[in-house]
Design an enzyme around this catalytic site. Structure first.
Site, PDB file in Angstrom:
ATOM      1  N   SER A 130      -0.792  -8.216   4.011  1.00  0.00           N
ATOM      2  CA  SER A 130      -0.875  -7.348   5.183  1.00  0.00           C
ATOM      3  C   SER A 130      -2.188  -7.585   5.911  1.00  0.00           C
ATOM      4  O   SER A 130      -3.221  -7.846   5.282  1.00  0.00           O
ATOM      5  CB  SER A 130      -0.789  -5.880   4.758  1.00  0.00           C
ATOM      6  N   TYR A 143      -4.831   0.894  -0.114  1.00  0.00           N
ATOM      7  CA  TYR A 143      -3.851  -0.134   0.240  1.00  0.00           C
ATOM      8  C   TYR A 143      -4.542  -1.384   0.767  1.00  0.00           C
ATOM      9  O   TYR A 143      -4.228  -2.510   0.351  1.00  0.00           O
ATOM     10  CB  TYR A 143      -2.900   0.430   1.294  1.00  0.00           C
TER      11      TYR A 143
END
Length: 257
Positions: A130, A143
């Site tokens: 990501s 995250y």
């Protein structure tokens, strides 16, 4: 013999798109998730598994090998996190986010490598990363840190497991899926997000799947430890919308002395 693939988190969203495209490309595909899906495309195999648990990750890979007779490709797609401020997030949630986004790919990759090293043609592992690892958003500290670790893990495993096993990563930007509204808001909010992308739209699961197919093709046969950035050009800088042109389009630029 058809090539075989395992896609974690392949029952919905990006994973479902990847699994579907691999199936259409002629792969035999096994997908996993913690819940049995309501429907799957014909020919796709499902196994319930929590890849955060090393034993379940091992059992998943073993099931794929037993079902297909080998394992050519693993796509570590399972991941995600709710948006929670770093100042108040619970230790349990931080641990869970890191386990899902960093440790689970390690566990699955480790089990897959043990199989692939003994196969004549080795194998390929693709991690789905990501842009949060490069551009973290508020509420995504755990995250973003886990996805940053995944980038390093990709390079480290590629170094250790070459030449039989290649390990690469697709680093995705904002992707339009069925659950986007829970994260970004309504259609108006989604349109505003899309407007920040130079290509003018959010990616689709098919865009990510195309990147996976590219890395799985012979054209990428010399790539390992590499990252393929799939973010539509990044983000438009804030000053781009705030600034005003000083002359008409097509006019001769002013020269400074």
């Amino acid at each position: 013999m058809p090539r075989s693939a395992l896609v974690t988190g392949g029952t919905r969203g990006i994973g479902r798109g990847i699994a579907g495209r691999l199936l259409k490309a002629g792969y035999q595909v096994l997908v996993c998730g913690r819940r049995t899906p309501d429907d799957l495309p014909p020919g796709m195999v499902f196994m319930a598994a929590d890849v955060r648990e090393p034993a379940e990750a091992q059992a998943l890979v073993s099931a794929a090998v037993s079902h297909f007779g080998g394992l050519d490709l693993v796509v570590n797609n399972a991941g995600g996190s709710p948006s929670v401020p770093a100042a108040t997030v619970s230790p349990n949630l931080v641990t869970a986010v890191v386990r899902l986004n960093l440790l689970a790919p390690f566990f699955v990759a480790q089990a897959a490598n043990a199989v692939m090293q003994d196969q004549p043609d080795g194998g390929l592992i693709i991690n789905i990363g990501s842009v949060s690892a490069m551009r973290p958003a508020p509420g995504t500290a755990a995250y973003a840190a886990a996805k940053g670790g995944l980038e390093v893990l990709t390079r480290a495993l590629a170094l250790e497991w070459a030449p039989k096993v290649r390990v690469n990563q697709v680093t995705a930007g904002v992707v339009r899926t069925d659950d986007n509204e829970a994260h970004y808001g309504d259609e108006e909010a989604l349109a505003a997000v899309a407007a920040t992308v130079p290509l003018g739209r959010m990616a689709t699961p098919d865009d990510v799947a195309d990147a996976v197919l590219l890395l799985a093709s012979p054209m990428a046969g010399y790539m390992t430890g590499a990252g393929l950035l799939l973010d539509g050009g990044g983000e438009l800088p804030r000053y781009a919308s705030a600034s005003k042109p000083t002359q008409e389009p097509g006019a001769t630029p002013r020269r400074s002395s």
